[in-house]
Design an enzyme around this catalytic site. Structure first.
Site, PDB file in Angstrom:
ATOM      1  CD1 TRP A 130       5.066 -22.050  23.693  1.00 14.92           C
ATOM      2  CD2 TRP A 130       6.431 -20.664  22.587  1.00 14.92           C
ATOM      3  NE1 TRP A 130       4.295 -21.053  23.144  1.00 14.92           N
ATOM      4  CE2 TRP A 130       5.102 -20.187  22.456  1.00 14.92           C
ATOM      5  CE3 TRP A 130       7.455 -19.944  21.980  1.00 14.92           C
ATOM      6  CZ2 TRP A 130       4.774 -19.045  21.740  1.00 14.92           C
ATOM      7  CZ3 TRP A 130       7.135 -18.804  21.273  1.00 14.92           C
ATOM      8  CH2 TRP A 130       5.806 -18.352  21.156  1.00 14.92           C
ATOM      9  CG  ASP A 211      11.764 -17.498  25.620  1.00 12.31           C
ATOM     10  OD1 ASP A 211      11.329 -16.394  26.002  1.00 12.31           O
ATOM     11  OD2 ASP A 211      11.114 -18.262  24.872  1.00 12.31           O
ATOM     12  CE  LYS A 246       2.746 -15.844  28.416  1.00 11.15           C
ATOM     13  NZ  LYS A 246       1.863 -16.708  27.685  1.00 11.15           N
TER      14      LYS A 246
HETATM   15  C1  LMR Z   1       1.473 -20.562  25.676  1.00 15.17           C
HETATM   16  O1  LMR Z   1       2.485 -21.265  25.608  1.00 15.17           O
HETATM   17  O2  LMR Z   1       0.348 -21.021  25.891  1.00 15.17           O
HETATM   18  C2  LMR Z   1       1.592 -19.055  25.531  1.00 15.17           C
HETATM   19  O3  LMR Z   1       2.923 -18.690  25.429  1.00 15.17           O
HETATM   20  C3  LMR Z   1       0.753 -18.515  24.446  1.00 15.17           C
HETATM   21  C4  LMR Z   1       1.250 -18.823  23.084  1.00 15.17           C
HETATM   22  O4  LMR Z   1       1.411 -17.878  22.299  1.00 15.17           O
HETATM   23  O5  LMR Z   1       1.466 -19.988  22.756  1.00 15.17           O
END
Ligand code: LMR
Length: 398
Positions: A130, A211, A246
């Site tokens: 992420w 996570d 989510k």
């Molecule tokens: C994403 O990856 O799009 C979501 O988790 C929102 C974010 O805060 O990045």
């Protein structure tokens, strides 16, 4: 003093969200941020949430402080949801939790907590991960390194390299693993791979940080937590960061949780007071609203059943569109193999197209996806899927 500041790059996900909002093209398609949208392209409030909010309005009789651990009823529910109601770590009082401002808040608290336990710890994240993980941990002062995960050429898991990397990680370090619906690739560990991961964690002595931002979006609430539960059965300690953004659609209420599983109840108690002192020094206490809504839903059999139905609807809609992307691209004459999309889970997949093609999709067709080619599949619906497939086919054909 402020004139000394240097400008910084906008966040790759939230920056894209703002660009999409500002785009006047009526055909624009938002596949950027990981937010569920329905067939109308709308992120509606879940019905179970509406009912829980009505109940809260009737019942709430005080706005007094909630305490550093947040809402204890929520914390109990969220532990049962994650580990299963009768997991041995819960029965042995080895878990301590705090509700946090979103899953991101949980990760930041985890980082500060890790620093207290071992200031020299390195946190290992998947390649890729992420977009916010690395900067979030670095901002908290942790060293961050990566281990192999996604194989861009086979569009699957780089499992042998991953296990080889994990086998070099020393005791005292922390390894972040996505519970399900890997963000950004959608490629998850199989149960056998969770077993192997667990065996290595035990042997090497590193601490897993799971996570879990998408429980229920992959295969189901229990299925998505199976790896976590197995891990918790077998390792002496772990950290869990979870989110209700989510699966309860509570994005802007900022509701998540950190749970720490310790070797025994005594260590868990010491972990608890440290956790609370970390929280106190960052934001003192979390906001209450989201936690109480989730608590009301999970307190009620009727609302829980409704939530399960609404969650299944979201999950199934996304899965239907995984197959539709493949079918529609084939119908546009694309012969490249996109079958990997149905082997991936949750909100995201990598399309595997080039940066130039991604830029062209945005500039010419107002189709927005993250620069890695991550698409948030929930942004597709019957009104835009043909336009999306035609646009992608056009750029693929050059
Ligand atoms: C994403 O990856 O799009 C979501 O988790 C929102 C974010 O805060 O990045």
């Amino acid at each position: 003093m402020f004139s000394q500041l240097q400008t910084v790059a906008t966040d790759p996900i939230l920056g894209l969200m703002a660009e999409y909002k500002a785009d006047p093209n009526p055909n624009k398609v938002d596949l950027g941020v990981g937010v569920y949208k329905d067939e109308q392209g709308h992120t509606a409030v879940l019905k179970c949430v509406k009912e829980a909010e009505a109940l809260r309005l009737r019942q709430e009789d005080s706005k007094t402080y909630i305490g550093m651990a947040g809402d204890l009823n929520f914390n109990t529910h969220i532990e049962k949801l994650a580990f299963g109601p009768a997991h041995q770590v819960l029965l042995a009082n080895r878990v301590t939790s705090a509700h946090t401002p979103g899953g991101t808040g949980a990760l930041r608290v985890a980082a500060e907590f890790i620093k207290r336990a071992n200031p020299n710890a390195t946190i290992w994240v998947t390649t890729p991960t992420w977009a916010n993980h690395i900067s979030l941990f670095q901002a908290a002062g942790l060293k961050v390194k990566e281990y192999a995960y996604y194989d861009y050429s086979s569009k699957g898991l780089q499992s042998e390299q991953m296990f080889a990397d994990l086998n070099k990680i020393p005791a005292g370090d922390v390894v972040l693993v996505h519970a399900c619906c890997h963000n950004p690739s959608g490629m998850d560990l199989t149960f056998e791979q969770w077993q192997r991961f667990t065996a290595i964690a035990k042997e090497r002595g590193f601490t897993p940080l799971v996570d879990m931002a998408y429980q229920g979006f992959g295969s189901g609430l229990d299925e998505d937590a199976a790896g976590l539960r197995y891990l918790a059965d077998n390792v002496p300690e772990l950290l869990l960061c979870s989110s209700c953004s989510k699966n309860f659609g509570l994005y802007r209420e900022r509701i998540g949780a950190i749970s720490i599983v310790a070797t025994d109840s005594k260590v868990a108690e010491i972990a608890r007071v440290n956790l609370l002192s970390v929280v106190r020094s960052i934001y003192s206490m979390p906001p209450a609203h989201g936690a109480i809504i989730v608590g009301h839903i999970l307190d009620s059999q009727e609302l829980t059943t409704l939530w399960h139905q609404e969650l299944a609807e979201m999950r199934n809609r996304i899965n239907d569109y995984r197959q539709l992307i493949i079918d529609k691209l084939a119908a546009e004459g694309i012969t490249d193999d996109f079958s990997f999309i149905t082997r991936q889970h949750g909100m995201f997949s990598f399309l595997g197209i080039t940066k130039a093609q991604i830029d062209r999709l945005k500039a010419e067709f107002s189709v927005y996806m993250v620069g890695s080619s991550r698409v948030s599949i929930a942004g597709l619906n019957h009104s835009n899927i043909d336009y999306f497939a035609r646009s992608v086919a056009t750029v693929l054909k050059g």
